[in-house]
Design a protein around this motif. Sequence first.
Motif, PDB file in Angstrom:
ATOM      1  N   SER A 256       0.762  -0.975  -0.075  1.00 38.50           N
ATOM      2  CA  SER A 256      -0.012   0.141  -0.136  1.00 38.50           C
ATOM      3  C   SER A 256       0.726   1.247  -0.172  1.00 38.50           C
ATOM      4  O   SER A 256       1.983   1.231   0.739  1.00 38.50           O
ATOM      5  CB  SER A 256      -0.881  -0.046   1.083  1.00 38.50           C
ATOM      6  OG  SER A 256      -1.617   0.968   1.491  1.00 38.50           O
ATOM      7  N   SER A 257       0.432   2.357  -0.829  1.00 40.83           N
ATOM      8  CA  SER A 257       1.037   3.587  -0.721  1.00 40.83           C
ATOM      9  C   SER A 257       0.682   4.382   0.447  1.00 40.83           C
ATOM     10  O   SER A 257       1.399   5.241   0.769  1.00 40.83           O
ATOM     11  CB  SER A 257       0.765   4.477  -1.849  1.00 40.83           C
ATOM     12  OG  SER A 257      -0.903   4.646  -1.989  1.00 40.83           O
ATOM     13  N   ALA A 258       0.005   3.818   1.261  1.00 39.45           N
ATOM     14  CA  ALA A 258      -0.447   4.469   2.473  1.00 39.45           C
ATOM     15  C   ALA A 258       0.568   4.357   3.702  1.00 39.45           C
ATOM     16  O   ALA A 258       0.416   5.051   4.637  1.00 39.45           O
ATOM     17  CB  ALA A 258      -1.913   4.314   3.089  1.00 39.45           C
ATOM     18  N   ALA A 259       1.240   3.137   3.476  1.00 38.64           N
ATOM     19  CA  ALA A 259       2.357   2.968   4.541  1.00 38.64           C
ATOM     20  C   ALA A 259       3.714   3.427   3.903  1.00 38.64           C
ATOM     21  O   ALA A 259       3.996   3.164   2.767  1.00 38.64           O
ATOM     22  CB  ALA A 259       2.619   1.377   4.824  1.00 38.64           C
ATOM     23  N   ASP A 260       4.438   3.747   4.782  1.00 37.01           N
ATOM     24  CA  ASP A 260       5.633   4.768   4.442  1.00 37.01           C
ATOM     25  C   ASP A 260       6.942   3.551   4.229  1.00 37.01           C
ATOM     26  O   ASP A 260       6.681   2.492   4.858  1.00 37.01           O
ATOM     27  CB  ASP A 260       5.926   5.680   5.425  1.00 37.01           C
ATOM     28  CG  ASP A 260       6.296   5.499   6.842  1.00 37.01           C
ATOM     29  OD1 ASP A 260       6.580   4.336   7.134  1.00 37.01           O
ATOM     30  OD2 ASP A 260       6.107   6.409   7.797  1.00 37.01           O
TER      31      ASP A 260
END
Length: 452
Positions: A256-260
């Motif tokens: 996911s792009s929401a997790a750095d």
Amino acid sequence: MDAAVAARQERRRIRPPEPLVMAAVPPTPAAFRCPISLEVMRSPVSLPTGATYDRASIQRWLDSGHRTCPATRLPLASTDLVPNLLLRRLIHLHAATLPPSPSPEQVLSQLAAADGEPAAAEKAVRSLAAKIAPEKGKRASVASAVAADLDSAVPALLSFAKGGAGADARVDAVRILATVAQELVAYLTGDVTEKRGRVNMAVEALAAVLSADGVAEEAKDALVAALVAEDLGRVVTTLLGAGANGAAVLEAILTSSAADADAKTAIADRPELFPDLVRILRDAASPAAIRCMAAAVQVRGRPARASMVRAGAIPALALAVAAAPTAAAESALRLLAEAARCGDGKAAIAADAAEVAAAVMGRMIRVGPAGREAAVVALWLSCCAGGGERRMREAVASAPEAVGKLLVVMQGDCAPTTSRMAGELLRAVRLEQERKGMAAAYDSRTIHVMPY
């Protein structure tokens, strides 16, 4: 008692019951129903053919690759969806004439009471899903109703989502779960030992939401952000303890792009990650465990590859190549190719040479082009690169129809690099067969190659 009183009582006793008078409910016009779902349309849109559908239903039709109108079967010159504002207004006016709909709490009670009655359960789920439209705060009211009794509402929705209902109804059940998904995140950091059932329930619901096509990407990103914001080490441990569903949630976080990058690296570097994923893969033959391994290797590269090999993943991946569904088998082939890129991985593959060679050769031409390429790369790295491993060359040479299958790959539509590797493998196999005095499994001078 005189005769007159007795006669009145007798007439009262045999008087027919008064007929029940029901409030008239206007019938729903057929034009208000989606031709795909047969439900009243929430957001009617029209195709260039003039046919009108509910947006969610026709979007799933288009996303699955169809380029025809479901009703007319005519090809679509364009996939643009034009809102049918007049029909939407008519549907809203018709809805205003209907009796008041039950509250979310009442619908949840109906769902709980519909255990064993699929039609009643589907009606309750569709009714509840219709209330999560973003306007007028309806989403919040549904979320509040479900959140008020998570321990009973979530299992009922999960049971329905896995049952035999129609595809649209199952998607609706997951959409309802998505409204309370962030409430379930807290279950992952609670007392796991005493409330294992609640933890497994929460993980299953999170996996369903994160893997569903009918849930908005924004909602999935918000859920991933909520998971990462918790005590990440404890979350990872809890997810791994929950089995295949936990692996699916971890894979969603890693991709996911929401997790750095820091959060993804922290997950991939967890010492228990690959041993637990291998255990899950062996116990449940879980495609999610394979995808999670692949995501971790993608995040960390060489360190994750080495951890995967040390965890004993090679035999489990070989079993997955042989028996898993096609998509999972292709992922397992790619992981074997990754493992073969390092010395420890090549040695681990050689240690299970017979099983790995039989699995890869047996599946090589029963997967897609990407899977065939990964199979050739894994075998070439094991048998030819840097001198290769003698045990793997012997195992591949002993595999049934090895020469013929390599010829099929070479003569197929593959990349030049793949064709070259397959040619080098073919020469190595023929030399090994000649060295051992084995009869040629296939005449390599034959022009036509029959498929296996």
